[in-house]
Design an enzyme around this catalytic site. Structure first.
Site, PDB file in Angstrom:
ATOM      1  N   LYS A 158      -3.151 -28.086   6.576  1.00 22.60           N
ATOM      2  CA  LYS A 158      -3.861 -28.106   7.804  1.00 22.60           C
ATOM      3  C   LYS A 158      -2.909 -28.171   8.802  1.00 22.60           C
ATOM      4  O   LYS A 158      -1.706 -28.672   9.063  1.00 22.60           O
ATOM      5  CB  LYS A 158      -4.713 -29.523   7.648  1.00 22.60           C
ATOM      6  CG  LYS A 158      -5.705 -29.443   6.482  1.00 22.60           C
ATOM      7  CD  LYS A 158      -6.126 -30.543   6.565  1.00 22.60           C
ATOM      8  CE  LYS A 158      -7.259 -31.063   7.332  1.00 22.60           C
ATOM      9  NZ  LYS A 158      -8.211 -32.184   6.883  1.00 22.60           N
ATOM     10  N   GLY A 164     -12.376 -27.177  14.509  1.00 22.89           N
ATOM     11  CA  GLY A 164     -13.558 -26.252  14.438  1.00 22.89           C
ATOM     12  C   GLY A 164     -13.306 -25.594  12.819  1.00 22.89           C
ATOM     13  O   GLY A 164     -13.759 -24.348  12.874  1.00 22.89           O
ATOM     14  N   GLY A 165     -12.724 -26.250  12.092  1.00 20.83           N
ATOM     15  CA  GLY A 165     -12.533 -25.765  10.742  1.00 20.83           C
ATOM     16  C   GLY A 165     -11.332 -24.420  10.711  1.00 20.83           C
ATOM     17  O   GLY A 165     -11.207 -24.087   9.610  1.00 20.83           O
ATOM     18  N   GLU A 200      -2.391 -32.195   2.620  1.00 23.44           N
ATOM     19  CA  GLU A 200      -3.233 -33.000   1.948  1.00 23.44           C
ATOM     20  C   GLU A 200      -3.828 -32.613   0.440  1.00 23.44           C
ATOM     21  O   GLU A 200      -3.812 -31.590   0.261  1.00 23.44           O
ATOM     22  CB  GLU A 200      -4.552 -33.227   2.915  1.00 23.44           C
ATOM     23  CG  GLU A 200      -4.484 -34.272   3.994  1.00 23.44           C
ATOM     24  CD  GLU A 200      -5.714 -34.233   4.739  1.00 23.44           C
ATOM     25  OE1 GLU A 200      -6.820 -33.644   4.333  1.00 23.44           O
ATOM     26  OE2 GLU A 200      -5.986 -34.690   5.824  1.00 23.44           O
ATOM     27  N   TYR A 202      -6.393 -31.788  -1.868  1.00 24.32           N
ATOM     28  CA  TYR A 202      -7.798 -31.060  -1.578  1.00 24.32           C
ATOM     29  C   TYR A 202      -8.629 -31.685  -2.550  1.00 24.32           C
ATOM     30  O   TYR A 202      -8.566 -31.760  -3.686  1.00 24.32           O
ATOM     31  CB  TYR A 202      -7.474 -29.601  -2.197  1.00 24.32           C
ATOM     32  CG  TYR A 202      -8.769 -28.759  -1.772  1.00 24.32           C
ATOM     33  CD1 TYR A 202      -9.212 -28.721  -0.372  1.00 24.32           C
ATOM     34  CD2 TYR A 202      -9.732 -28.236  -2.811  1.00 24.32           C
ATOM     35  CE1 TYR A 202     -10.412 -28.082  -0.131  1.00 24.32           C
ATOM     36  CE2 TYR A 202     -10.984 -27.701  -2.536  1.00 24.32           C
ATOM     37  CZ  TYR A 202     -11.349 -27.585  -1.328  1.00 24.32           C
ATOM     38  OH  TYR A 202     -12.493 -27.041  -1.092  1.00 24.32           O
ATOM     39  N   ARG A 292     -15.663 -37.668  20.971  1.00 28.60           N
ATOM     40  CA  ARG A 292     -16.501 -37.023  21.970  1.00 28.60           C
ATOM     41  C   ARG A 292     -17.884 -37.278  21.131  1.00 28.60           C
ATOM     42  O   ARG A 292     -17.835 -37.612  20.221  1.00 28.60           O
ATOM     43  CB  ARG A 292     -16.104 -35.669  22.128  1.00 28.60           C
ATOM     44  CG  ARG A 292     -16.018 -34.780  20.802  1.00 28.60           C
ATOM     45  CD  ARG A 292     -15.950 -33.456  20.784  1.00 28.60           C
ATOM     46  NE  ARG A 292     -15.497 -32.948  19.772  1.00 28.60           N
ATOM     47  CZ  ARG A 292     -16.217 -32.396  18.434  1.00 28.60           C
ATOM     48  NH1 ARG A 292     -17.472 -32.699  18.518  1.00 28.60           N
ATOM     49  NH2 ARG A 292     -15.432 -32.028  17.593  1.00 28.60           N
ATOM     50  N   VAL A 295     -22.061 -32.039  18.316  1.00 26.91           N
ATOM     51  CA  VAL A 295     -23.142 -31.205  18.102  1.00 26.91           C
ATOM     52  C   VAL A 295     -24.202 -31.919  17.367  1.00 26.91           C
ATOM     53  O   VAL A 295     -25.418 -31.946  17.684  1.00 26.91           O
ATOM     54  CB  VAL A 295     -22.748 -30.204  17.579  1.00 26.91           C
ATOM     55  CG1 VAL A 295     -23.955 -29.109  17.168  1.00 26.91           C
ATOM     56  CG2 VAL A 295     -21.765 -29.183  18.117  1.00 26.91           C
ATOM     57  N   ARG A 338     -28.224 -25.961  12.588  1.00 25.68           N
ATOM     58  CA  ARG A 338     -27.817 -25.183  13.690  1.00 25.68           C
ATOM     59  C   ARG A 338     -28.391 -23.858  13.900  1.00 25.68           C
ATOM     60  O   ARG A 338     -28.017 -23.118  12.598  1.00 25.68           O
ATOM     61  CB  ARG A 338     -26.206 -24.994  13.642  1.00 25.68           C
ATOM     62  CG  ARG A 338     -25.716 -26.469  13.624  1.00 25.68           C
ATOM     63  CD  ARG A 338     -23.995 -26.642  13.773  1.00 25.68           C
ATOM     64  NE  ARG A 338     -23.567 -27.737  13.838  1.00 25.68           N
ATOM     65  CZ  ARG A 338     -22.100 -28.121  14.080  1.00 25.68           C
ATOM     66  NH1 ARG A 338     -21.525 -27.120  14.611  1.00 25.68           N
ATOM     67  NH2 ARG A 338     -21.975 -29.160  13.873  1.00 25.68           N
TER      68      ARG A 338
HETATM   69  P1  ADP Z   1     -11.616 -29.739  11.665  1.00 25.22           P
HETATM   70  O1  ADP Z   1     -10.868 -30.604  12.758  1.00 25.22           O
HETATM   71  O2  ADP Z   1     -11.151 -28.118  11.774  1.00 25.22           O
HETATM   72  O3  ADP Z   1     -13.095 -29.585  11.826  1.00 25.22           O
HETATM   73  P2  ADP Z   1     -11.399 -31.385   9.508  1.00 25.22           P
HETATM   74  O4  ADP Z   1     -10.222 -31.976   8.978  1.00 25.22           O
HETATM   75  O5  ADP Z   1     -12.626 -32.161  10.067  1.00 25.22           O
HETATM   76  O6  ADP Z   1     -11.229 -29.974  10.364  1.00 25.22           O
HETATM   77  O7  ADP Z   1     -12.082 -30.758   8.198  1.00 25.22           O
HETATM   78  C1  ADP Z   1     -13.105 -29.774   8.247  1.00 25.22           C
HETATM   79  C2  ADP Z   1     -13.680 -29.598   6.738  1.00 25.22           C
HETATM   80  O8  ADP Z   1     -12.630 -29.020   6.228  1.00 25.22           O
HETATM   81  C3  ADP Z   1     -14.081 -30.795   5.778  1.00 25.22           C
HETATM   82  O9  ADP Z   1     -15.306 -31.009   6.373  1.00 25.22           O
HETATM   83  C4  ADP Z   1     -13.788 -30.100   4.605  1.00 25.22           C
HETATM   84  O10 ADP Z   1     -15.195 -29.372   4.044  1.00 25.22           O
HETATM   85  C5  ADP Z   1     -12.649 -29.187   4.798  1.00 25.22           C
HETATM   86  N1  ADP Z   1     -11.435 -30.423   4.337  1.00 25.22           N
HETATM   87  C6  ADP Z   1     -10.658 -30.668   5.313  1.00 25.22           C
HETATM   88  N2  ADP Z   1      -9.556 -31.437   4.497  1.00 25.22           N
HETATM   89  C7  ADP Z   1     -10.082 -31.451   3.268  1.00 25.22           C
HETATM   90  C8  ADP Z   1      -9.454 -31.861   2.090  1.00 25.22           C
HETATM   91  N3  ADP Z   1      -8.212 -32.652   2.023  1.00 25.22           N
HETATM   92  N4  ADP Z   1      -9.982 -31.802   1.047  1.00 25.22           N
HETATM   93  C9  ADP Z   1     -11.212 -30.760   0.733  1.00 25.22           C
HETATM   94  N5  ADP Z   1     -11.636 -30.345   1.858  1.00 25.22           N
HETATM   95  C10 ADP Z   1     -11.101 -30.659   3.050  1.00 25.22           C
END
Ligand code: ADP
Length: 448
Positions: A158, A164-165, A200, A202, A292, A295, A338
């Site tokens: 990550k 935003g995914g 991390e 998964y 913040r 949505v 959405r």
């Molecule tokens: P962003 O800030 O881009 O939204 P997030 O950390 O909030 O990123 O993660 C968004 C989505 O990505 C989570 O809701 C999940 O679906 C997936 N995700 C992130 N980290 C993990 C993880 N360690 N294991 C499984 N899915 C993950």
């Protein structure tokens, strides 16, 4: 209390904030770009000021122009909405140094939770479980492999500055990890001008469950229970609901208490969301904190009856929260879909253009938060979300039935939207049973 607020955002959230201010008797100034000049919500504000051209850097991200607009109109506070400048601690700092209150958290707390790696350190101090992974940034392949072997595959790479995914990659073995690290660093540099990545574990078949919190400047921090946002496509949320159908009462309690502990440890005030992943065995791990309004805040508003935007404005003005934790009940069931201007048949490509026909749903238990209407032109420059359809009914079963009915009434043409995919989700047996996870849509619904 403030008498005049500037809204540094656009679209549905700008309208949402105008509405809250009207009910509070606060005057509003809304800023807009040339791409939004004809949008009808601008006429609902007391004043509307054009701050520049369509590209966000020229307008909604342009701090000097927003501050000038605030100074010219003599507002006491700025509401940033979500996206754009909402989580930029520098913007908060500039506002406050100009004697304009930023309706959001203190700068130090934004900094502490804003960096994903820093936030994890804070979580460990607050005894909030985090996803196992690298303690901090991962610089090279060798280090990445060591960590992956320690925590075990699959792992997710990550971007520290991600959002935003975007900027995430799953690796199932050494080969895909080696390739993934370099690609992820390059992508992160490209998208966020920061190549820092971390690893991390998964969490497979996990649910995304987040806790809405709000805190005042007197040190009171409360939660408004959880939202289940497991229905995602490409790590982006499509459907959100509260309560989560997949949480044991004791897990829910622990999760919400952890969220409050974390924001207290960060010295946080105003609204925020603490996001967790919950695995099959109800273990939960902190993902990140969104400093913040989000949505999907309306689902929490519906089940608690609390107007989060009004509460944000109150605490920014230095007033204490208008309720206590014990007053926050989670009543009935709320779901949000959405509505994005995207074409499901063309791999969800954005579908900007003019809406010619628009028949919106209504009836008992239906709320529609949107700035769109027949004749509205969706600019190509911004997010594709054109509205949020929210239902609130006594039970989940009834909420699903109402949502299906409302979605089937909703007619938008010729713009393509996510309505058909929502109808499919709402009719899916496993969704109805509440048996979903973050990979569900892609694995089960998009698999052909
Ligand atoms: P962003 O800030 O881009 O939204 P997030 O950390 O909030 O990123 O993660 C968004 C989505 O990505 C989570 O809701 C999940 O679906 C997936 N995700 C992130 N980290 C993990 C993880 N360690 N294991 C499984 N899915 C993950």
């Amino acid at each position: 209390m403030f008498s005049k607020i500037l809204i540094a955002n656009r679209g549905e959230i700008a309208l949402r904030i105008i509405r809250a201010c009207k009910e509070l008797g606060i005057q509003t100034v809304v800023v807009y770009s040339t791409a939004d000049k004809d949008a009808a919500y601008l006429t609902l504000a007391d004043q509307a000021i054009c701050i520049g051209e369509a590209p966000p850097a020229e307008s909604y991200l342009n701090i000097p122009r927003i501050i000038s607009a605030a100074e010219v109109t003599d507002v006491q506070a700025i509401h940033p909405g979500y996206g754009f400048l909402a989580e930029k601690d520098h913007f908060a700092e500039v506002c406050r140094s100009c004697n304009i209150e930023f309706i959001g958290p203190p700068v130090a707390a934004m900094k502490a939770v804003g960096d994903k790696v820093e936030c994890k350190r804070l979580a460990r101090r607050a005894k909030v479980p985090t996803v196992p992974g690298s303690e901090g940034a991962v610089d090279d392949e060798k280090q990445a492999l060591e960590i992956a072997h320690k925590i075990g595959y699959p792992v997710i790479i990550k971007a520290a500055a991600g959002g935003g995914g975007r900027g995430m990659r799953v690796a199932h073995n050494d080969v895909s990890l080696r390739a993934g690290i370099k690609q992820a660093q390059a992508e992160a540099e490209n998208a966020f001008k920061d190549s820092t990545v971390y690893l991390e574990k998964y969490i497979e078949f996990g649910r995304h469950i987040e806790v809405q919190i709000i805190a005042d400047q007197q040190g009171n921090a409360v939660h408004l229970w959880e939202r289940d946002c497991s229905m995602q496509r490409r790590h982006q949320k499509l459907v959100e609901e509260s309560p989560s159908p997949g949480l044991k009462p004791e897990t829910r309690q622990k999760l919400c208490e952890s969220a409050v502990r974390l924001v207290k440890a960060a010295g946080y005030y105003n609204a925020g969301t603490v996001e967790f992943l919950v695995d099959k065995d109800q273990n939960f791990f902190l993902l990140e904190v969104n400093a913040r309004i989000q949505v999907e805040h309306p689902v929490s508003e519906m089940v608690t009856g609390i107007d989060l935007i009004k509460e944000q404005i109150r605490v920014a003005a230095g007033l204490p929260l208008s309720f206590k934790q014990k007053d926050v009940q989670q009543t009935g069931h709320a779901i949000e879909c959405r509505i994005n201007a995207e074409d499901p048949a063309r791999n969800f490509a954005p579908c900007p253009g003019t809406i010619l026909e628009w028949r919106a749903p209504g009836g008992l238990g239906v709320r529609l938060d949107t700035h769109a209407y027949a004749g509205y032109r969706i600019p190509p420059n911004y997010d594709s979300m054109i509205g949020k359809l929210i239902v609130h009914r006594p039970t989940r079963e009834q909420a699903i039935a109402t949502m299906k009915r409302a979605l089937s009434e909703f007619h938008i043409s010729p713009i393509k939207t996510t309505i058909p995919i929502h109808l499919q989700i709402l009719s899916n047996e496993r969704f109805i049973a509440g048996d979903v996870d973050t990979g569900f849509i892609e694995r089960v619904m998009m698999a052909k």
